[in-house]
Each structure stands twice: as structure tokens, then as C-alpha cells.
Write a protein that holds these residues in place. Structure first.
Motif, PDB file in Angstrom:
ATOM      1  N   PHE A   1       0.740  -1.245  -0.147  1.00 39.49           N
ATOM      2  CA  PHE A   1       0.056  -0.193   0.107  1.00 39.49           C
ATOM      3  C   PHE A   1       1.045   1.034   0.087  1.00 39.49           C
ATOM      4  CE2 PHE A   1      -2.649   3.129   2.743  1.00 39.49           C
ATOM      5  CZ  PHE A   1      -3.172   3.706   1.683  1.00 39.49           C
ATOM      6  N   THR A   2       0.652   2.165  -0.894  1.00 39.17           N
ATOM      7  CA  THR A   2       1.476   3.381  -1.162  1.00 39.17           C
ATOM      8  C   THR A   2       0.558   4.662  -0.992  1.00 39.17           C
ATOM      9  OG1 THR A   2       2.903   1.929  -2.514  1.00 39.17           O
ATOM     10  CG2 THR A   2       3.292   4.480  -2.729  1.00 39.17           C
ATOM     11  N   VAL A   3       1.204   5.598  -0.187  1.00 38.53           N
ATOM     12  CA  VAL A   3       0.437   6.798  -0.178  1.00 38.53           C
ATOM     13  C   VAL A   3       1.312   7.836  -0.753  1.00 38.53           C
ATOM     14  CG1 VAL A   3      -0.325   8.360   1.104  1.00 38.53           C
ATOM     15  CG2 VAL A   3      -0.754   6.083   2.032  1.00 38.53           C
ATOM     16  N   ILE A   4       0.895   8.549  -1.931  1.00 37.35           N
ATOM     17  CA  ILE A   4       1.668   9.309  -2.497  1.00 37.35           C
ATOM     18  C   ILE A   4       1.236  10.683  -2.385  1.00 37.35           C
ATOM     19  CG2 ILE A   4       2.442   9.898  -4.839  1.00 37.35           C
ATOM     20  CD1 ILE A   4       1.184   7.193  -5.853  1.00 37.35           C
ATOM     21  N   ASN A   5       2.399  11.665  -1.969  1.00 36.70           N
ATOM     22  CA  ASN A   5       2.413  12.856  -1.734  1.00 36.70           C
ATOM     23  C   ASN A   5       2.319  13.609  -3.162  1.00 36.70           C
ATOM     24  OD1 ASN A   5       2.891  15.878  -1.436  1.00 36.70           O
ATOM     25  ND2 ASN A   5       3.505  15.503   0.687  1.00 36.70           N
ATOM     26  N   ASN A   6       1.008  14.224  -3.727  1.00 33.36           N
ATOM     27  CA  ASN A   6       0.931  14.839  -4.945  1.00 33.36           C
ATOM     28  C   ASN A   6       1.786  15.901  -5.140  1.00 33.36           C
ATOM     29  OD1 ASN A   6      -0.796  12.729  -5.641  1.00 33.36           O
ATOM     30  ND2 ASN A   6      -2.499  14.126  -5.137  1.00 33.36           N
ATOM     31  N   ARG A   7       2.320  16.634  -4.131  1.00 35.83           N
ATOM     32  CA  ARG A   7       3.273  17.779  -4.241  1.00 35.83           C
ATOM     33  C   ARG A   7       4.579  17.654  -4.347  1.00 35.83           C
ATOM     34  NH1 ARG A   7       0.883  21.772   0.346  1.00 35.83           N
ATOM     35  NH2 ARG A   7      -1.058  22.207  -0.339  1.00 35.83           N
ATOM     36  N   THR A   8       4.904  16.685  -3.572  1.00 37.20           N
ATOM     37  CA  THR A   8       6.345  16.405  -3.475  1.00 37.20           C
ATOM     38  C   THR A   8       6.987  15.331  -4.126  1.00 37.20           C
ATOM     39  OG1 THR A   8       6.265  15.074  -1.390  1.00 37.20           O
ATOM     40  CG2 THR A   8       6.468  17.659  -1.145  1.00 37.20           C
ATOM     41  N   LYS A   9       5.694  14.330  -4.301  1.00 34.21           N
ATOM     42  CA  LYS A   9       6.080  12.829  -4.937  1.00 34.21           C
ATOM     43  C   LYS A   9       6.876  11.895  -4.253  1.00 34.21           C
ATOM     44  CE  LYS A   9       4.222  14.972  -8.634  1.00 34.21           C
ATOM     45  NZ  LYS A   9       2.895  14.814  -8.833  1.00 34.21           N
ATOM     46  N   VAL A  10       6.702  12.349  -2.815  1.00 35.54           N
ATOM     47  CA  VAL A  10       7.106  11.451  -1.542  1.00 35.54           C
ATOM     48  C   VAL A  10       6.156  10.178  -1.517  1.00 35.54           C
ATOM     49  CG1 VAL A  10       7.902  11.068   0.581  1.00 35.54           C
ATOM     50  CG2 VAL A  10       8.436  13.252  -0.559  1.00 35.54           C
ATOM     51  N   ARG A  11       6.681   9.010  -1.678  1.00 34.09           N
ATOM     52  CA  ARG A  11       5.785   7.870  -1.277  1.00 34.09           C
ATOM     53  C   ARG A  11       6.070   7.021  -0.038  1.00 34.09           C
ATOM     54  NH1 ARG A  11       4.266   6.547  -6.904  1.00 34.09           N
ATOM     55  NH2 ARG A  11       3.869   4.392  -6.443  1.00 34.09           N
ATOM     56  N   THR A  12       4.963   6.920   0.697  1.00 33.79           N
ATOM     57  CA  THR A  12       5.313   6.133   1.934  1.00 33.79           C
ATOM     58  C   THR A  12       4.680   4.719   1.577  1.00 33.79           C
ATOM     59  OG1 THR A  12       4.888   8.153   3.160  1.00 33.79           O
ATOM     60  CG2 THR A  12       4.546   6.285   4.443  1.00 33.79           C
ATOM     61  N   ILE A  13       5.296   3.901   1.943  1.00 32.15           N
ATOM     62  CA  ILE A  13       4.838   2.498   1.632  1.00 32.15           C
ATOM     63  C   ILE A  13       4.863   1.472   2.842  1.00 32.15           C
ATOM     64  CG2 ILE A  13       5.220   0.331   0.345  1.00 32.15           C
ATOM     65  CD1 ILE A  13       7.037   2.321  -1.565  1.00 32.15           C
ATOM     66  N   LYS A  14       3.621   0.686   2.843  1.00 36.68           N
ATOM     67  CA  LYS A  14       3.608  -0.365   4.059  1.00 36.68           C
ATOM     68  C   LYS A  14       3.057  -1.632   3.355  1.00 36.68           C
ATOM     69  CE  LYS A  14       2.941  -0.797   8.798  1.00 36.68           C
ATOM     70  NZ  LYS A  14       3.915  -0.015   9.669  1.00 36.68           N
ATOM     71  N   GLU A  15       3.662  -2.613   3.770  1.00 37.94           N
ATOM     72  CA  GLU A  15       3.323  -4.215   3.377  1.00 37.94           C
ATOM     73  C   GLU A  15       2.426  -4.971   4.102  1.00 37.94           C
ATOM     74  OE1 GLU A  15       7.066  -5.701   2.248  1.00 37.94           O
ATOM     75  OE2 GLU A  15       7.140  -4.698   0.378  1.00 37.94           O
TER      76      GLU A  15
END
Length: 495
Positions: A98-112
Motif C-alpha cells: 500500500f503506497t500513499v503518494i504526496n502529490n506535491r512532493t511525489k514522496v511515497r510512503t509504503i507499508k506492506e
């Protein structure tokens, strides 16, 4: 020297540029998000849907609309929603990202997490109960399975689940024995006296694997053999017959079930005296510590499980007992009332002294030493007299939580009262009095320790699971997780 000066100059320009490019970050610092799931592994029945709802904590909650989402299941994009609705189409384990994407910075936070697609009768990680009923002499197998929804398990009754292709399961049902070796799929031994007699069922398909009488050497079981209980181990399996004899089979390759036959001659228990085994005390999951009760000599024995011996009966090892304790190798005039598994390698006992009518609770630890096929016995604490014994009747049913802290039992003239006794404080509490029906059976879930549920079977056919979490026990709250009626119930076992 020139090179150092150039590097210093370029670094200064870079820092100045970063400092000047501060407009956005004055009013919108880099957003952060934390992802949490209720579970690390989710189970779903094949063909059914599960909804998984992650908990998201945003550093700036007002900016949460600036995020987007991706769900990758087994490496393939499955959804772009915040919550996942997933349908299990093929049996197996699916690593899910599961990936949460910051649309401004394009930083991706991921959890499996892991999504395991299972049979509806064997949903991974989900509690469930099998129920054996007698319908005019016919054996009928049912199940209560569960599904994890919005932070809790919801339960559904699945009726007449045996998949015999038109053939009935059997007749004259007696007992269910669930066993789950770590190297193979679990199986369910259905003990019955009629029809095709006792059979092993595949938990995933609910089809017959083999008839129990076919598992003996040359397909010749002892005359009128009916299993009473069973132990399934890595290197040896043991059947306890209603005749009081034990029958073993050594296992040459532990990952291959039913490859080796049971010996149709009983195991030698004691060359010096006649013995009759009444009960087995074994762990609900795979374990090497096995205890048997010899009713003719009022003693406990243990079974060595090394494959070279095919299971051998041994006397309880020598131990220093507390002064107030019933010795296991010779219980004298004491009557064994209850023998059950405690924490791994621990056992719980209740004995009665007929001379004064008092009941005593005690524990012991038995450790199997595989390298030399011997046991070590530990009995640290003296027995405790049970203040709740005055509630016991001839119909009383008893189960003990494996940590030994709580004894649940039935009482009352109609056996319609459920009690809980705290062995630490010697305090007994009435959990619930039922006016309309009596209690037939009490059952524990199939876990090694840390129970939080209790199975109760009523004589009217109702099967109930009670939430016995620490919070409910402390508040003395009676909470039913489910209640379903299955007619004339013979036995119930947790998966």
C-alpha cells in the motif's frame, strides 16, 4: 587549493539557492503520513471479498486531499483507492504493498501486508469451530467460520460441509479431533461407529483423505476398533482406542501424511503390570510433550516421540515434589478430575481427595529431550485447594485456561450455570445463569496460550462462543460472539 575554493563556492551557491527557494515551504512544509493496519496478515475465503481499511495519520490533516493511493497485489496494480476491496480468486499468499503518494512532493510512503486466500473452511488466521451433529443417527458436519470486518471478526454458520460427492459422512457420530502439523494442511478426524466409520478429512476441501481403519498395517485394524483420542507428531502418531490401548506408527518422512501404517498390535505400556489408558494430555498444536493417564494404576505416563522408537511409553521422570502435591507416578487414593494442556510444555490438573471430598489444582512442566528420548519434569508450586468445589455436581463440565489462572465450570441443579474461578485469588464468580436450557459441553479455542474465547454447547443445540478477553473478565461482562443452533450436537472443536 583552487579545487577546494571552487567546491566551496559551488556549495555556497547551492545553499543560497535553497534558501531563496523558500516560498512554498513557508506555508506548506513537506507533508508526512503514517500508515497503520489492524493486522499484518489478512485472510479471505476464495471467491469472497474482504475490505481492508488502513489507518492514516497526516502531519497536516487539512492537506490530506493532496494525497493519492496505490495498492499493488503480488506486484500488480489492483486499486487506487484509500481502502481496498479485494476478492480472493486463487488460493495462495499475496504480498500487498500500500503506497500513499504526496502529490506535491511525489514522496511515497509504503507499508506492506499479506493477504492469504484460503478455503472457506480454513481461512488463515481467522477463528472457527467445527460442529458434529447427530441427525437421526446420521453424522453431519457443520462449521462456524469468521471474517475480519472493520476491526472485528464476524461469524457465519456453514452447514453440512462434508464434500462426499453424494456419499454420506457416516453414522453414529462420536467425536472430532483436529490436528494441524506445521508441515502440511490441517486435517479433521471424524470419529463415528457406523457407515464408513472414522475418517480423516482434508480441511481445505472437506473431502475424505482416508478411512481410519485403512491406516493400520495391511488394512487390518484391531477388532471393533474405535479411536478415543489421538496425538499427531513429527516422528510418531498415536491413537488411543476405546479399548484402553495405544497404537503407534513411526513416521519415516514427517512431511508425508498417511504414508506409514499404524501397528495393529497395541503398544507395550508396562511389562510389570497391567495398564489401561483412559485419557491423553497433549498440546492442541504440534508438540512433543505427551501425557497419558493409566486408570488401572492411577498414574500419569509420558510418551517418547522419537521416530526410532515409534513412540514409547515411559514412566514419569523422577522429580522433587512440593510437600503439598499429588505425585504424578502414583496418585494414591486421589481421583483425577481434569487433565489439560497449559502453556507450552505445561499441564493443568484437578484431583479429588475422596477421604474429605476436597478438590486440588496443580500444575507441572514436562520437557522432552529429543537427543536422548527422555523427559525432564518440574513441579515447583504446591497444589491449591479449590474453594469453588462446593459448586461441582455430577454433570459439571470443566476447562482451564492454559496459563492456569482461570477455571470455567458448570453447575446448578440443571447444569445451567456458568462459573469462573480465579486460581490466584480463590474467588468464584457466576458468569451467567441460563433459565431455558442446560450446558452440555465447554470447549477452549485451539491456541497454545492466551485464550480470549470460550465455546459453550447447550442441550438445545445452541453453540455459543463467549468473548473472554481480559477486559471482559475484569468487568464481568457476558458477551456472545455468535450463537447458532445445530440440532443434536455430539462434539465441537476449534480449528
Amino acid at each position: 587549493m583552487k579545487i577546494n575554493a571552487i567546491i566551496l563556492f559551488l556549495c555556497s551557491l547551492f545553499l543560497y539557492a535553497c534558501y531563496e527557494d523558500k516560498g512554498d515551504y513557508d506555508y506548506a512544509p513537506i507533508d508526512e503520513v503514517t500508515i497503520n493496519f489492524d493486522l499484518t496478515s489478512y485472510g479471505v475465503a476464495i471467491g469472497e471479498e474482504i475490505e481492508i481499511k488502513p489507518t492514516l495519520e497526516f502531519k497536516n490533516p487539512e492537506d490530506s486531499v493532496n494525497f493519492s493511493y496505490e495498492w499493488l497485489v503480488s506486484g500488480k496494480l489492483y486499486a487506487t483507492t484509500r481502502d481496498l476491496k479485494y476478492t480472493g480468486e486463487e488460493l495462495g499468499s499475496n504480498f500487498t504493498m500500500f503506497t500513499v503518494i504526496n502529490n506535491r512532493t511525489k514522496v511515497r510512503t509504503i507499508k506492506e501486508i499479506l493477504i492469504q486466500v484460503s478455503s472457506p473452511y480454513n481461512i488463515s488466521g481467522a477463528p472457527g469451530w467445527f460442529i458434529l451433529s447427530d441427525e437421526e443417527g446420521k453424522s453431519v458436519l457443520h462449521m462456524v467460520s469468521s471474517k475480519y470486518i472493520d476491526g472485528a471478526y464476524q461469524y457465519v454458520a456453514r452447514r453440512d460441509i462434508y464434500n462426499g460427492g453424494g456419499e454420506e459422512l457416516g453414522r453414529e457420530p462420536v467425536k472430532l479431533i483436529y490436528h494441524a502439523p506445521y508441515y502440511s494442511y490441517p486435517e479433521l478426524l471424524v470419529v463415528q461407529r457406523g457407515g464408513q466409520k472414522s475418517v480423516e478429512l482434508n480441511i481445505n476441501s472437506m473431502t475424505r483423505v482416508i478411512r481410519n481403519d485403512e491406516e493400520f498395517f495391511n488394512g487390518q485394524p484391531p477388532v471393533d476398533f474405535v479411536p478415543q483420542d489421538a496425538y499427531y507428531g513429527m516422528w510418531a502418531d498415536i491413537l488411543l482406542g476405546e479399548d484402553g490401548n495405544l497404537y503407534s506408527r513411526p513416521i519415516a518422512e514427517y512431511e508425508k501424511l498417511h504414508q506409514d501404517p499404524f501397528n495393529n498390535n497395541p503398544m507395550l505400556i508396562d511389562p510389570k503390570k497391567e495398564s489401561r489408558i483412559k485419557a491423553l494430555g497433549i498440546a492442541p498444536a504440534f508438540a512433543n510433550e505427551v501425557v497419558v493417564y493409566d486408570e488401572l494404576n492411577n498414574r500419569l505416563l509420558c510418551i517418547g516421540t522419537d521416530f526410532r522408537y515409534g513412540g514409547d511409553i515411559q514412566e514419569m521422570p523422577t522429580a522433587t515434589y512440593p510437600e503439598e502435591y499429588t505425585p504424578l507416578n502414583d496418585m494414591g487414593n486421589k481421583e483425577l478430575i481434569y487433565l489439560g494442556v497449559g502453556d507450552p510444555m505445561n499441564f493443568n490438573m484437578i484431583v479429588k481427595d475422596p477421604s474429605d471430598g476436597k478438590y486440588y489444582f496443580q500444575r507441572f512442566m514436562l520437557q522432552y529431550m529429543a537427543h536422548n528420548n527422555t523427559f525432564m519434569l518440574y513441579a515447583w508450586n504446591a497444589h491449591k485447594e479449590l474453594g469453588c468445589a462446593s459448586y461441582f455436581t455430577s454433570r459439571t463440565q470443566i476447562v482451564i485456561f492454559r496459563d492456569g489462572n482461570y477455571i470455567f465450570f458448570t453447575g446448578g441443579a440443571a447444569n445451567n450455570e456458568l462459573y469462573r474461578h480465579d486460581t490466584r485469588t480463590n474467588v468464584t464468580v457466576l458468569v451467567k445463569s441460563f433459565e431455558d436450557t442446560s450446558i452440555q459441553l465447554l470447549r477452549l479455542p485451539n491456541v497454545m496460550a492466551g485464550e480470549s474465547a470460550l465455546g459453550v454447547v447447550f442441550t438445545n443445540g445452541d453453540v455459543v462462543s463467549l468473548n473472554m478477553s481480559s477486559a471482559n473478565i475484569n468487568a464481568n461482562v457476558y458477551e456472545e460472539l455468535f450463537r447458532h443452533n445445530f440440532g443434536k450436537v455430539v462434539d465441537v472443536v476449534a480449528k
